[in-house]
Scaffold this motif. Structure first.
Motif, PDB file in Angstrom:
ATOM      1  N   SER A 127      -7.476 -19.625  49.580  1.00  0.00           N
ATOM      2  CA  SER A 127      -8.645 -19.255  50.378  1.00  0.00           C
ATOM      3  C   SER A 127      -9.738 -18.804  49.433  1.00  0.00           C
ATOM      4  N   ASP A 128     -10.962 -19.115  49.763  1.00  0.00           N
ATOM      5  CA  ASP A 128     -12.089 -18.593  49.022  1.00  0.00           C
ATOM      6  C   ASP A 128     -13.160 -18.219  50.037  1.00  0.00           C
ATOM      7  N   TRP A 129     -14.290 -17.800  49.550  1.00  0.00           N
ATOM      8  CA  TRP A 129     -15.334 -17.356  50.471  1.00  0.00           C
ATOM      9  C   TRP A 129     -15.809 -18.496  51.358  1.00  0.00           C
ATOM     10  N   THR A 130     -15.807 -19.713  50.816  1.00  0.00           N
ATOM     11  CA  THR A 130     -16.226 -20.851  51.644  1.00  0.00           C
ATOM     12  C   THR A 130     -15.255 -21.035  52.807  1.00  0.00           C
ATOM     13  N   SER A 131     -13.952 -20.968  52.503  1.00  0.00           N
ATOM     14  CA  SER A 131     -12.951 -21.126  53.557  1.00  0.00           C
ATOM     15  C   SER A 131     -13.107 -20.040  54.614  1.00  0.00           C
ATOM     16  N   ILE A 132     -13.317 -18.810  54.132  1.00  0.00           N
ATOM     17  CA  ILE A 132     -13.450 -17.687  55.081  1.00  0.00           C
ATOM     18  C   ILE A 132     -14.714 -17.881  55.933  1.00  0.00           C
ATOM     19  N   VAL A 159     -16.093 -21.518  62.564  1.00  0.00           N
ATOM     20  CA  VAL A 159     -15.255 -22.226  63.540  1.00  0.00           C
ATOM     21  C   VAL A 159     -14.901 -21.293  64.700  1.00  0.00           C
ATOM     22  N   SER A 160     -14.570 -20.044  64.381  1.00  0.00           N
ATOM     23  CA  SER A 160     -14.228 -19.076  65.438  1.00  0.00           C
ATOM     24  C   SER A 160     -15.415 -18.860  66.361  1.00  0.00           C
ATOM     25  N   LEU A 161     -16.603 -18.699  65.763  1.00  0.00           N
ATOM     26  CA  LEU A 161     -17.800 -18.498  66.586  1.00  0.00           C
ATOM     27  C   LEU A 161     -18.074 -19.726  67.446  1.00  0.00           C
ATOM     28  N   LEU A 167     -15.879 -21.791  68.570  1.00  0.00           N
ATOM     29  CA  LEU A 167     -14.885 -21.829  69.662  1.00  0.00           C
ATOM     30  C   LEU A 167     -15.252 -20.850  70.773  1.00  0.00           C
ATOM     31  N   VAL A 168     -15.725 -19.675  70.369  1.00  0.00           N
ATOM     32  CA  VAL A 168     -16.162 -18.694  71.373  1.00  0.00           C
ATOM     33  C   VAL A 168     -17.327 -19.279  72.168  1.00  0.00           C
ATOM     34  N   THR A 169     -18.274 -19.897  71.461  1.00  0.00           N
ATOM     35  CA  THR A 169     -19.434 -20.501  72.131  1.00  0.00           C
ATOM     36  C   THR A 169     -18.985 -21.593  73.088  1.00  0.00           C
ATOM     37  N   LEU A 170     -18.069 -22.417  72.611  1.00  0.00           N
ATOM     38  CA  LEU A 170     -17.570 -23.532  73.433  1.00  0.00           C
ATOM     39  C   LEU A 170     -16.878 -22.999  74.688  1.00  0.00           C
ATOM     40  N   THR A 171     -16.066 -21.975  74.507  1.00  0.00           N
ATOM     41  CA  THR A 171     -15.344 -21.389  75.646  1.00  0.00           C
ATOM     42  C   THR A 171     -16.325 -20.727  76.608  1.00  0.00           C
ATOM     43  N   ALA A 172     -17.279 -19.998  76.034  1.00  0.00           N
ATOM     44  CA  ALA A 172     -18.279 -19.334  76.885  1.00  0.00           C
ATOM     45  C   ALA A 172     -19.084 -20.371  77.666  1.00  0.00           C
ATOM     46  N   TRP A 173     -19.381 -21.466  77.029  1.00  0.00           N
ATOM     47  CA  TRP A 173     -20.131 -22.547  77.690  1.00  0.00           C
ATOM     48  C   TRP A 173     -19.313 -23.123  78.853  1.00  0.00           C
ATOM     49  N   GLN A 174     -18.062 -23.390  78.605  1.00  0.00           N
ATOM     50  CA  GLN A 174     -17.231 -23.976  79.653  1.00  0.00           C
ATOM     51  C   GLN A 174     -16.997 -23.003  80.802  1.00  0.00           C
ATOM     52  N   ALA A 175     -16.893 -21.708  80.466  1.00  0.00           N
ATOM     53  CA  ALA A 175     -16.649 -20.717  81.523  1.00  0.00           C
ATOM     54  C   ALA A 175     -17.953 -20.179  82.088  1.00  0.00           C
ATOM     55  N   SER A 176     -19.075 -20.591  81.490  1.00  0.00           N
ATOM     56  CA  SER A 176     -20.400 -20.072  81.879  1.00  0.00           C
ATOM     57  C   SER A 176     -20.433 -18.551  81.818  1.00  0.00           C
ATOM     58  N   SER A 177     -19.758 -18.002  80.854  1.00  0.00           N
ATOM     59  CA  SER A 177     -19.756 -16.540  80.707  1.00  0.00           C
ATOM     60  C   SER A 177     -19.373 -16.184  79.281  1.00  0.00           C
ATOM     61  N   LEU A 178     -20.274 -15.469  78.611  1.00  0.00           N
ATOM     62  CA  LEU A 178     -19.984 -15.058  77.232  1.00  0.00           C
ATOM     63  C   LEU A 178     -18.773 -14.122  77.213  1.00  0.00           C
ATOM     64  N   LYS A 179     -18.731 -13.250  78.231  1.00  0.00           N
ATOM     65  CA  LYS A 179     -17.638 -12.287  78.293  1.00  0.00           C
ATOM     66  C   LYS A 179     -16.291 -13.021  78.397  1.00  0.00           C
ATOM     67  N   VAL A 180     -16.250 -14.007  79.296  1.00  0.00           N
ATOM     68  CA  VAL A 180     -15.000 -14.760  79.460  1.00  0.00           C
ATOM     69  C   VAL A 180     -14.656 -15.474  78.150  1.00  0.00           C
ATOM     70  N   GLY A 181     -15.683 -16.054  77.519  1.00  0.00           N
ATOM     71  CA  GLY A 181     -15.460 -16.760  76.257  1.00  0.00           C
ATOM     72  C   GLY A 181     -14.863 -15.841  75.206  1.00  0.00           C
ATOM     73  N   VAL A 186     -11.216 -14.750  76.338  1.00  0.00           N
ATOM     74  CA  VAL A 186     -10.220 -15.823  76.182  1.00  0.00           C
ATOM     75  C   VAL A 186      -9.907 -16.045  74.694  1.00  0.00           C
ATOM     76  N   CYS A 187     -10.962 -16.119  73.879  1.00  0.00           N
ATOM     77  CA  CYS A 187     -10.737 -16.377  72.449  1.00  0.00           C
ATOM     78  C   CYS A 187     -10.032 -15.192  71.783  1.00  0.00           C
ATOM     79  N   SER A 188     -10.404 -13.979  72.195  1.00  0.00           N
ATOM     80  CA  SER A 188      -9.726 -12.809  71.626  1.00  0.00           C
ATOM     81  C   SER A 188      -8.258 -12.825  72.019  1.00  0.00           C
ATOM     82  N   GLY A 189      -8.009 -13.185  73.271  1.00  0.00           N
ATOM     83  CA  GLY A 189      -6.618 -13.280  73.733  1.00  0.00           C
ATOM     84  C   GLY A 189      -5.839 -14.271  72.904  1.00  0.00           C
ATOM     85  N   PHE A 190      -6.451 -15.427  72.665  1.00  0.00           N
ATOM     86  CA  PHE A 190      -5.793 -16.455  71.848  1.00  0.00           C
ATOM     87  C   PHE A 190      -5.552 -15.934  70.429  1.00  0.00           C
ATOM     88  N   ALA A 191      -6.576 -15.271  69.879  1.00  0.00           N
ATOM     89  CA  ALA A 191      -6.443 -14.776  68.505  1.00  0.00           C
ATOM     90  C   ALA A 191      -5.332 -13.728  68.428  1.00  0.00           C
TER      91      ALA A 191
END
Lengths: 693, 266
Positions: A398-403, A409-411, A413-427, A430-435
């Motif tokens: 791992s290096d800083w680029t990977s991190i 990528v995490s952000l 995914l959160v955006t994608l989930t929030a978009w699909q659920a139409s709610s930032l909170k849900v996004g 859900v992503c925190s739950g997965f993590a």
């Protein structure tokens, strides 16, 4: 660039079999998203197109009271101000219907609708056999009924049925009518009669559950202003005004919620596919280490090589997504077959993959492919060409680029989930739950490897090597555990949610639960009903008559809360603004417990009320406060003397938010009662049997 | 010109430092055919890796045509390798998912050469594999694979070819064939060839010899052979391969590599 394109094509050509799993993972996830979204959008389209026929009018003015002269004058004036409008009136009420032949003791609860000649203003009434609907069919005590009523009470077209005190002749069967939406709660089959004949039934006495409506058809541009004006006019009265758009908006919100939830389910399926994609990519890169080293040796930069594989991943993601769209189309094509000859509004929808769902599905498929493969692809940078000279292991680094990429990528995914659920909170949730779950599964994987490690010294060759394989370099133990664990979690989660929702909506059928409720028993019918149920031929064993009335809170005068008038109660009264079903009695039910104050022990001329705890807390009402109720036009101001905890799940006799002390002379309590009978006796079974016959 | 200045290589063996190459300096002028010989573990491949920029020295400088490659980043090193260095490995290291033609074309495509197709076909013809151009490595014999690898090494017309035990995985006939091709390349194109081998017979074909033992140069004939062209020593002439004569075994394909055909274009 040509090198990148050519290599991507060559690699795809040679490794498509190995990446077939990748391809299928994305296809299934995208198929789920596209199918779910398309179905919702197709159904929503029908509702949009049929919004006016859902309420059979442009504007609907309704009340559960008699129209007062003042209210009628106001409505007339406003309609006149609006430039004139076509109108018609209806009255709806639940009631019991039985054959007119008294020798056949069967009855069925039905939803009665009395209509005038101009009904319907929108849509049409469809009758079985292609018979055209005209108002003449119901004039002179005619009735149009749903086909299921015939079998329920054993009658046929041409027979007579009794509704209240009047007799009607069945003149046709209704298959579809405007103003009755999909999935609406229904107490029984529809019976349509003439508006003018309703009074002869005697069902409109005090305490009746009848709902009176004025349906208005008017120019589109004046609809909203009329609705706003009438709402202002009637803000202190129990008259509701809504337009077809309100229905459309409400249905739209419901569909939005359904679409967002189902899209989230679809997205999670894609994300599970994405985890598999990540694993496949990682293994793929491990298998390609030497080829990558060769490419670096002959001049390729890491960026060029990563570009080759990113292009390949996106091509596969696109192809998998397109296959997913095809799979969704196949699944959707089966829906009309499943609906068969249903007359439901669902059957009117034109089912097919919608463009927006397809574009979203393909976009998500490609994006998830990219997001989940980019991190393993970054390992390309750490592959040294020197391994061509001597065998050396390429360790994950791992290096800083990977991190940085991981964070991006995490952000994403959160955006994608929030978009699909139409709610930032849900996004985020859900992503925190997965993590969180991923971290737990990661440690569970490590724990598992540690736990089975002693088996590595087993005498059994297969067992020994199986255990050793779990912790060998390049093993997929944790990734597989993660994918399977998340998949299992997801399936259990969805199933639990489904079970929880079903349990919320289902009626608990306990051994002592009533098997029949008779509603809307009028004052003059109570003694007859008591005799009927208690009589030997139809004896129902245990039964209980429960007085019920419909009431609204119109004021509160208390320590914390003071509300004056209907409008203030609606605006500030937390949950007090709706109409309540109330009762009176001198005892607590088994599912009730007083948490504050004291419950009365007998009748009293002083008005007292006991309130359910949750609504008392929400409205900040305490023992000692005074409330004002409007009970079908009559006013009563009881003092709050107790607050009760109600176990709603065990509410065998119907739960009541407000229970009054019997004996208050202000109003009559005996106009509307509910009878509850138990299944536990032979007589009641006979009664039920006769009902089914 | 390859130049090493006080280059050493030390790695950690457990917690102990292990010197693979002791500080050494040497110059390999352009157009030389140098054999690096020595027993296993003497540091031959490490030295080759340092010259190619595949590995970084622990100390010292490595200059290729005057450029200190120890100061270059990975991408610049890759670019330099693509332009100036061709590799031939003991285990061929062809990309298994690409055909013979594609393996040869790849370095040129990376370099952005416009005539990659023509040149790849020409190079395959030079190693007598025209008919096998669209075969995958798994469909070729060891000798054929090594000839593809040699064609690939020449793809961008490099000034240096580094060969790490190129015959180590071949039978003697194919081994000689490859050596003759290397000599031909050296002779006809004037390419610097650095050959790592532990085979004294093969090393004798070079015009200079660097003998390593335990990470130290114990013999260096580069100074003695300066000015001596390999064509004079080995008798290789454009259009023919006299060096093949006298060997009993026949290699898998004819040796045709010739300098008379073309001056590679980029």
């Amino acid at each position: 660039m040509m090198f990148v394109l050519r290599m991507a094509v060559r690699e795809t050509r040679s490794s498509w079999r190995r990446l077939l799993f990748f391809f299928i993972c994305i296809a299934i996830g995208v198929a789920a998203i596209v199918a779910l979204r398309s179905v919702i959008q197709s159904v929503r389209g029908v509702f949009g197109a049929e919004a006016k026929s859902l309420i059979a009018a442009d504007v609907l003015i309704g009340t559960s009271r008699d129209w007062t002269a003042e209210a009628r004058q106001t409505i007339e004036r406003r309609l006149s101000d609006a430039g004139g409008a076509e109108r018609t009136e209806t009255i709806e009420t639940p009631t019991m219907v039985r054959p007119a032949d008294r020798s056949r003791p069967v009855a069925k609860m039905a939803e009665l609708r009395a209509v005038q000649k101009a009904f319907p203003l929108y849509g049409r009434v469809d009758l079985q056999g292609g018979q055209p609907y005209t108002h003449a069919l119901v004039e002179g005590h005619g009735a149009l009924v749903r086909p299921e009523l015939l079998t329920s009470i054993g009658v046929s077209v041409g027979d007579q049925i009794a509704i209240g005190q009047a007799t009607f002749t069945i003149r046709g069967l209704v298959t579809k009518e405007p103003g009755r939406g999909m999935g609406e709660f229904s107490l029984g089959p529809r019976v349509i009669i003439d508006y003018d004949d309703l009074s002869s039934t005697g069902l409109l006495g005090f305490g009746s559950r009848a709902r009176r409506m004025i349906l208005v058809k008017m120019p589109e541009e004046r609809v909203e202003s009329l609705v706003l004006t009438l709402r202002e006019d009637f803000k202190e009265e129990f008259i509701n005004t809504r337009s077809y758009r309100s229905t459309e908006d409400q249905v739209g919100r419901d569909f939005d919620r359904a679409e967002n939830y189902l899209s989230l389910v679809g997205l999670i399926i894609v994300i599970l596919g994405g985890i598999a994609v990540s694993s496949v990519t990682r293994v793929f890169i491990l298998q390609k280490i030497r080829s990558i080293a060769v490419l670096k040796c002959v001049g390729a930069r890491s960026g060029q090589i990563i570009a080759v594989y990113v292009l390949q991943v996106m091509t596969l993601g696109l192809a998998g997504s397109l296959l997913g769209v095809g799979m969704a189309q196949g699944a959707i094509a089966a829906i009309p077959l499943a609906l068969g000859s249903s007359t439901s509004i669902l059957a009117q929808a034109h089912y097919g993959v919608t463009w927006s769902a397809a574009v979203q599905g393909v976009g998500i498929g490609v994006l998830v492919s990219l997001l989940f493969s980019v991190v393993p692809l970054l390992q390309v940078r750490f592959i040294k060409p020197s391994l061509l000279l001597r065998d050396e292991a390429t360790r994950r680094r791992s290096d800083w680029t990977s991190i940085g990429v991981l964070v991006a990528v995490s952000l994403a995914l959160v955006t994608l989930t929030a978009w699909q659920a139409s709610s930032l909170k849900v996004g985020v949730v859900v992503c925190s739950g997965f993590a969180g779950l991923a971290v737990i599964l990661h440690f569970a994987g490590r724990g598992l490897i540690t736990l089975v490690a002693p088996l590595a010294s087993s005498r059994s060759f297969p067992l020994r090597h199986a255990v050793l394989h779990l912790s060998r370099p390049g093993n997929q133990t944790r990734v597989i555990l993660l994918a399977v664990g998340l998949g299992a979690f997801f399936i259990v989660g969805v199933r639990s949610l489904q079970a929880s929702l079903l349990s919320e909506f289902s009626i608990q059928v306990a051994a002592d639960a009533p098997d029949m409720f008779l509603l809307d028993i009028q004052r003059g019918q109570a003694d007859g009903m008591r005799a009927f149920l208690g009589g030997r031929p139809h004896g129902a064993g245990e039964f209980q008559l429960i007085p019920v009335l419909r009431a609204r809170v119109v004021g509160v005068s208390g320590r914390e809360t003071t509300l004056e008038g209907v409008d203030e109660v609606r605006q500030k009264g937390a949950s007090l603004g709706r109409e309540f079903t109330i009762t009176y009695r001198d005892h607590l039910e088994a599912n009730e417990r007083v948490v504050e104050g004291a419950f009365w022990s007998g009748p009293s001329p002083d008005a007292e009320v006991s309130i359910e705890r949750v609504i008392a807390e929400r409205s900040r009402i305490h023992v000692g406060d005074t409330m004002r109720f409007d009970i079908l036009g009559r006013s009563i101001s009881p003092r709050v003397t107790s607050i009760r905890d109600v176990e709603w799940r065990e509410a065998r006799n119907g739960g009541f938010v407000f229970v009054f002390r019997p004996g208050a002379s202000t109003i009559s309590w005996s106009d509307s009662r509910t009878s509850r009978s138990s299944t536990s006796t032979r007589c009641s079974r006979r009664f039920a049997t006769s009902c089914r016959r | 010109m390859i130049e090493l200045r006080e280059v050493s290589k030390t790695v950690m063996s457990g917690s102990e430092p292990l010197t693979i190459l002791h500080p050494m300096s040497l110059e390999i002028p352009h157009g030389r055919f140098v054999a690096i010989v020595g027993p296993s573990g003497s540091g031959k491949s490490t030295l080759l890796g340092l010259i190619a920029g595949l590995d970084a020295p622990s100390s010292g400088e490595v200059l290729i045509d005057g450029v200190d490659i120890t100061r270059l980043d990975e991408d610049a090193l890759a670019r330099l390798r693509g332009e100036k260095i061709g590799f031939v490995f003991q285990f061929f290291h062809l990309i298994p998912s690409l055909t013979a033609y594609e393996n040869v074309a790849v370095p040129m495509e990376i370099a952005g050469a416009a005539d990659a197709r023509t040149r790849a076909e020409m190079l395959l013809e030079e190693v007598s594999l025209t008919g096998r151009a669209h075969h995958y490595p798994s469909q070729l014999s060891g000798g054929e694979q090594q000839r593809v690898a040699l064609a690939r090494a020449l793809a961008n017309d490099p000034s240096i070819v580094l060969a790490d035990e190129p015959t180590g995985n071949l039978d003697s006939a194919n081994g000689r064939h490859i050596m003759e091709l290397l000599r031909k390349v050296h002779g006809s194109r004037g390419t610097t060839v650095v050959l790592v081998t532990h085979d004294a017979e093969l090393a004798a074909m070079a015009d200079a010899r660097l003998v390593l033992r335990d990470g130290r140069v114990v013999e260096n004939t580069l100074e003695h052979t300066l000015g001596l062209r390999p064509i004079d020593r080995l008798g290789v002439v454009p259009g023919g391969v006299e060096g093949r004569q006298g060997h009993g075994e026949q290699p898998e394909g004819p040796l045709v590599l010739s300098s008379s055909k073309k001056e590679p274009t980029r």
